[in-house]
Scaffold this motif. Structure first.
Motif, PDB file in Angstrom:
ATOM      1  N   ALA A 129       0.846  -1.200   0.000  1.00  9.74           N
ATOM      2  CA  ALA A 129       0.000   0.000   0.000  1.00  9.74           C
ATOM      3  C   ALA A 129       0.880   1.249   0.000  1.00  9.74           C
ATOM      4  O   ALA A 129       1.945   1.277   0.633  1.00  9.74           O
ATOM      5  N   ASN A 130       0.441   2.257  -0.714  1.00 12.74           N
ATOM      6  CA  ASN A 130       1.169   3.533  -0.792  1.00 12.74           C
ATOM      7  C   ASN A 130       2.622   3.312  -1.221  1.00 12.74           C
ATOM      8  O   ASN A 130       3.549   3.899  -0.668  1.00 12.74           O
ATOM      9  N   ALA A 131       2.796   2.469  -2.238  1.00 16.52           N
ATOM     10  CA  ALA A 131       4.150   2.078  -2.641  1.00 16.52           C
ATOM     11  C   ALA A 131       4.971   3.251  -3.157  1.00 16.52           C
ATOM     12  O   ALA A 131       6.205   3.240  -3.065  1.00 16.52           O
ATOM     13  N   THR A 132       4.314   4.261  -3.676  1.00 15.76           N
ATOM     14  CA  THR A 132       5.066   5.391  -4.237  1.00 15.76           C
ATOM     15  C   THR A 132       5.401   6.454  -3.208  1.00 15.76           C
ATOM     16  O   THR A 132       6.118   7.404  -3.511  1.00 15.76           O
ATOM     17  N   GLU A 133       4.871   6.324  -1.994  1.00 20.98           N
ATOM     18  CA  GLU A 133       5.165   7.308  -0.952  1.00 20.98           C
ATOM     19  C   GLU A 133       6.584   7.114  -0.412  1.00 20.98           C
ATOM     20  O   GLU A 133       7.087   6.000  -0.325  1.00 20.98           O
ATOM     21  N   TYR A 145       4.716 -11.257   2.234  1.00 21.22           N
ATOM     22  CA  TYR A 145       3.875 -10.751   3.326  1.00 21.22           C
ATOM     23  C   TYR A 145       4.729 -10.313   4.512  1.00 21.22           C
ATOM     24  O   TYR A 145       4.363  -9.381   5.236  1.00 21.22           O
ATOM     25  N   GLY A 146       5.882 -10.971   4.690  1.00 17.12           N
ATOM     26  CA  GLY A 146       6.786 -10.535   5.746  1.00 17.12           C
ATOM     27  C   GLY A 146       7.310  -9.141   5.466  1.00 17.12           C
ATOM     28  O   GLY A 146       7.444  -8.308   6.385  1.00 17.12           O
ATOM     29  N   ILE A 147       7.638  -8.871   4.201  1.00 17.80           N
ATOM     30  CA  ILE A 147       8.072  -7.527   3.814  1.00 17.80           C
ATOM     31  C   ILE A 147       6.930  -6.540   3.995  1.00 17.80           C
ATOM     32  O   ILE A 147       7.109  -5.432   4.532  1.00 17.80           O
ATOM     33  N   GLN A 148       5.754  -6.929   3.576  1.00 19.92           N
ATOM     34  CA  GLN A 148       4.581  -6.052   3.691  1.00 19.92           C
ATOM     35  C   GLN A 148       4.324  -5.670   5.150  1.00 19.92           C
ATOM     36  O   GLN A 148       4.061  -4.498   5.450  1.00 19.92           O
ATOM     37  N   ASP A 149       4.401  -6.647   6.054  1.00 24.06           N
ATOM     38  CA  ASP A 149       4.149  -6.379   7.472  1.00 24.06           C
ATOM     39  C   ASP A 149       5.091  -5.308   8.010  1.00 24.06           C
ATOM     40  O   ASP A 149       4.684  -4.438   8.788  1.00 24.06           O
ATOM     41  N   VAL A 150       6.354  -5.375   7.598  1.00 28.76           N
ATOM     42  CA  VAL A 150       7.348  -4.437   8.134  1.00 28.76           C
ATOM     43  C   VAL A 150       7.177  -3.048   7.536  1.00 28.76           C
ATOM     44  O   VAL A 150       7.110  -2.044   8.263  1.00 28.76           O
ATOM     45  N   ILE A 151       7.097  -2.951   6.223  1.00 26.88           N
ATOM     46  CA  ILE A 151       7.157  -1.605   5.637  1.00 26.88           C
ATOM     47  C   ILE A 151       5.789  -0.912   5.594  1.00 26.88           C
ATOM     48  O   ILE A 151       5.724   0.291   5.337  1.00 26.88           O
ATOM     49  N   GLU A 152       4.718  -1.650   5.864  1.00 25.12           N
ATOM     50  CA  GLU A 152       3.417  -0.982   5.994  1.00 25.12           C
ATOM     51  C   GLU A 152       3.099  -0.648   7.446  1.00 25.12           C
ATOM     52  O   GLU A 152       2.288   0.231   7.722  1.00 25.12           O
ATOM     53  N   GLN A 153       3.752  -1.334   8.389  1.00 30.22           N
ATOM     54  CA  GLN A 153       3.370  -1.220   9.802  1.00 30.22           C
ATOM     55  C   GLN A 153       3.496   0.200  10.343  1.00 30.22           C
ATOM     56  O   GLN A 153       2.583   0.714  10.981  1.00 30.22           O
ATOM     57  N   ASP A 154       4.629   0.835  10.108  1.00 31.67           N
ATOM     58  CA  ASP A 154       4.860   2.160  10.683  1.00 31.67           C
ATOM     59  C   ASP A 154       4.498   3.295   9.738  1.00 31.67           C
ATOM     60  O   ASP A 154       4.627   4.463  10.094  1.00 31.67           O
ATOM     61  N   PHE A 155       4.045   2.945   8.534  1.00 33.68           N
ATOM     62  CA  PHE A 155       3.729   3.987   7.573  1.00 33.68           C
ATOM     63  C   PHE A 155       2.227   4.228   7.565  1.00 33.68           C
ATOM     64  O   PHE A 155       1.447   3.393   7.091  1.00 33.68           O
ATOM     65  N   LEU A 203      15.357   1.048  12.425  1.00 35.40           N
ATOM     66  CA  LEU A 203      16.437   0.329  11.747  1.00 35.40           C
ATOM     67  C   LEU A 203      16.322  -1.176  11.959  1.00 35.40           C
ATOM     68  O   LEU A 203      16.438  -1.959  11.012  1.00 35.40           O
ATOM     69  N   ASP A 204      16.107  -1.609  13.183  1.00 31.65           N
ATOM     70  CA  ASP A 204      16.066  -3.046  13.486  1.00 31.65           C
ATOM     71  C   ASP A 204      14.991  -3.765  12.684  1.00 31.65           C
ATOM     72  O   ASP A 204      15.194  -4.898  12.237  1.00 31.65           O
ATOM     73  N   ALA A 205      13.849  -3.110  12.491  1.00 29.95           N
ATOM     74  CA  ALA A 205      12.751  -3.742  11.763  1.00 29.95           C
ATOM     75  C   ALA A 205      13.111  -3.943  10.291  1.00 29.95           C
ATOM     76  O   ALA A 205      12.830  -4.996   9.715  1.00 29.95           O
ATOM     77  N   VAL A 206      13.740  -2.952   9.687  1.00 27.26           N
ATOM     78  CA  VAL A 206      14.106  -3.049   8.270  1.00 27.26           C
ATOM     79  C   VAL A 206      15.313  -3.957   8.090  1.00 27.26           C
ATOM     80  O   VAL A 206      15.381  -4.750   7.142  1.00 27.26           O
ATOM     81  N   ALA A 207      16.280  -3.878   9.006  1.00 25.33           N
ATOM     82  CA  ALA A 207      17.521  -4.642   8.871  1.00 25.33           C
ATOM     83  C   ALA A 207      17.270  -6.146   8.862  1.00 25.33           C
ATOM     84  O   ALA A 207      18.006  -6.897   8.215  1.00 25.33           O
ATOM     85  N   LYS A 208      16.240  -6.609   9.547  1.00 31.47           N
ATOM     86  CA  LYS A 208      15.996  -8.058   9.613  1.00 31.47           C
ATOM     87  C   LYS A 208      15.497  -8.623   8.286  1.00 31.47           C
ATOM     88  O   LYS A 208      15.418  -9.839   8.119  1.00 31.47           O
ATOM     89  N   LEU A 209      15.170  -7.755   7.333  1.00 31.54           N
ATOM     90  CA  LEU A 209      14.745  -8.203   6.010  1.00 31.54           C
ATOM     91  C   LEU A 209      15.942  -8.490   5.093  1.00 31.54           C
ATOM     92  O   LEU A 209      15.765  -9.011   3.992  1.00 31.54           O
ATOM     93  N   PHE A 210      17.149  -8.134   5.545  1.00 26.38           N
ATOM     94  CA  PHE A 210      18.365  -8.301   4.744  1.00 26.38           C
ATOM     95  C   PHE A 210      19.384  -9.147   5.509  1.00 26.38           C
ATOM     96  O   PHE A 210      19.277  -9.305   6.730  1.00 26.38           O
ATOM     97  N   PRO A 211      20.379  -9.694   4.802  1.00 26.53           N
ATOM     98  CA  PRO A 211      21.468 -10.361   5.510  1.00 26.53           C
ATOM     99  C   PRO A 211      22.111  -9.407   6.528  1.00 26.53           C
ATOM    100  O   PRO A 211      22.241  -8.215   6.269  1.00 26.53           O
ATOM    101  N   THR A 212      22.480  -9.947   7.677  1.00 26.18           N
ATOM    102  CA  THR A 212      23.026  -9.116   8.748  1.00 26.18           C
ATOM    103  C   THR A 212      24.503  -8.813   8.510  1.00 26.18           C
ATOM    104  O   THR A 212      25.305  -9.747   8.413  1.00 26.18           O
TER     105      THR A 212
END
Length: 361
Positions: free
Chosen positions: A21-25, A110-120, A131-140
């Motif tokens: 949702a709101n992908a262009t924002e 859906y895991g990506i969706q949960d993170v990047i829609e949650q706080d937006f 940072l911690d929420a986004v960082a867990k979507l990538f290799p540490t």
């Protein structure tokens, strides 16, 4: 950088047929401090890519140097001149974006969706993602800060190699503590002319034969040195020996015979170094002394190299234990360090010869 990172996440979600949702924002990671913002805006970044997983970004800003490393475990004991540093929003963004790190394949759309829609919740009231929420979507990544000026820290391959060998606890090759110590010494204290990329390739291999071959190739680079050095005594030149060797091969198709060149290099090793090599290769001194120890060792090393490289009926299957391979590779690494200390500078660097003419020869 925020834009590029979140676009990468949105594309990964869409590839799993999950729409954001709101992908262009505009989305961004919440800022940590003014200093961190300045780092992200003004830092220089150099990327070293070794494999799909293993990548390192050198981040330089003002008087500070950081290394953001992906794909390696954090070593228990750090190489000289490095300390563990904090993963900040700026370091994370620079590392992920510059090294082209992709989201973890284990994270669903859906895991990506949960993170990047949650706080937006729209532009109003949005102050960024944690940072911690986004960082867990990538290799540490692991982050290291340079604390003192050590010569090896100027080379990205040496830094990565030093970290790789110190974190090599679960690697596919059963390296002994002695072999690991020899590798540590080469990466951190060896001659700057050693082809460290080759040693990294050998370390990341699944087989002893490949590590042996890459150590052998380090010596192969110097094969022309003894002959061209003799030639330069009569043919004065300000060119490095390496350049002269390249000219001879390019224009005259000359290159040294490998076993003879290796024998000459080994003959220049210290007695202690050569003794370690002959012991590892299980060489007995010839009773009539018709063949020198260096020649005998050169033949053994070259024959083993041929058995690794070629697949002809004459070459027998290599069947060595981990202990035997450790002895051989460890001794060969000692030879590499010894010969490059002795012959590296004259082979690679320009020398001044008052008898040379303007053309350089």
């Amino acid at each position: 950088m925020n834009k590029l990172l979140f676009e990468r996440l949105i594309v990964a979600a869409q590839q799993s047929n999950v729409e954001i949702a709101n992908a262009t924002e505009g989305r961004f990671i919440r800022r940590l401090s003014d200093e961190d913002v300045a780092l992200m805006a003004g830092a220089d970044a150099l990327v070293l890519t070794i494999s799909r997983q293993v990548r390192m970004v050198r981040i330089s800003f003002q008087s500070e140097t950081l290394f953001c490393v992906f794909g390696l475990a954090e070593p228990d004991q750090l190489p000289l001149g490095l300390e563990i540093a904090e993963l900040t929003p700026a370091v994370f963004l620079i590392g992920v974006v510059e090294a082209r790190i992709q989201p973890l394949s284990s994270i669903s759309g859906y895991g990506i969706q949960d993170v990047i829609e949650q706080d937006f919740v729209g532009v109003a009231g949005y102050d960024g993602h944690e940072l911690d929420a986004v960082a867990k979507l990538f290799p540490t990544p692991s982050v290291f800060r340079v604390t003192q000026d050590e010569p090896y820290l100027k080379s990205d391959h040496r830094v990565l190699g030093a970290l790789l060998v110190r974190s090599y606890t679960d690697g596919p090759i059963q390296l002994s503590s002695v072999t690991i110590e020899k590798l540590q010494t080469i990466f951190e204290f060896g001659s700057k002319f050693i082809p460290f990329r080759n040693l990294i390739q050998g370390l990341m291999s699944i087989a002893w034969e490949n590590l042996y071959l890459e150590a052998y190739r380090c010596l192969e680079q110097l094969y022309a040195e003894p002959r061209v050095s003799d030639l330069k005594d009569q043919w004065h030149s300000t060119l490095p020996l390496r350049d002269l060797a390249a000219l001879l091969e390019r224009h005259l198709s000359w290159r040294p015979k490998e076993d003879d060149a290796l024998s000459k290099l080994l003959a220049s090793c210290s007695p202690t170094c050569l003794a370690s090599l002959t012991a590892a290769l299980r060489i007995q001194e010839p009773p009539d002394n018709q063949i020198s120890t260096a020649e005998k060792a050169a033949r053994k090393i070259y024959d083993l190299r041929n058995s690794v490289v070629h697949y002809r009926p004459i070459h027998e299957e290599i069947n060595k234990s981990d202990d035997e391979w450790n002895d051989i590779v460890s001794a060969l690494l000692e030879v590499v360090g010894d010969i490059y200390d002795l012959r590296g500078v004259p082979f690679f660097e320009v020398t001044t010869d008052p008898n040379a003419d303007i053309a350089g020869v």
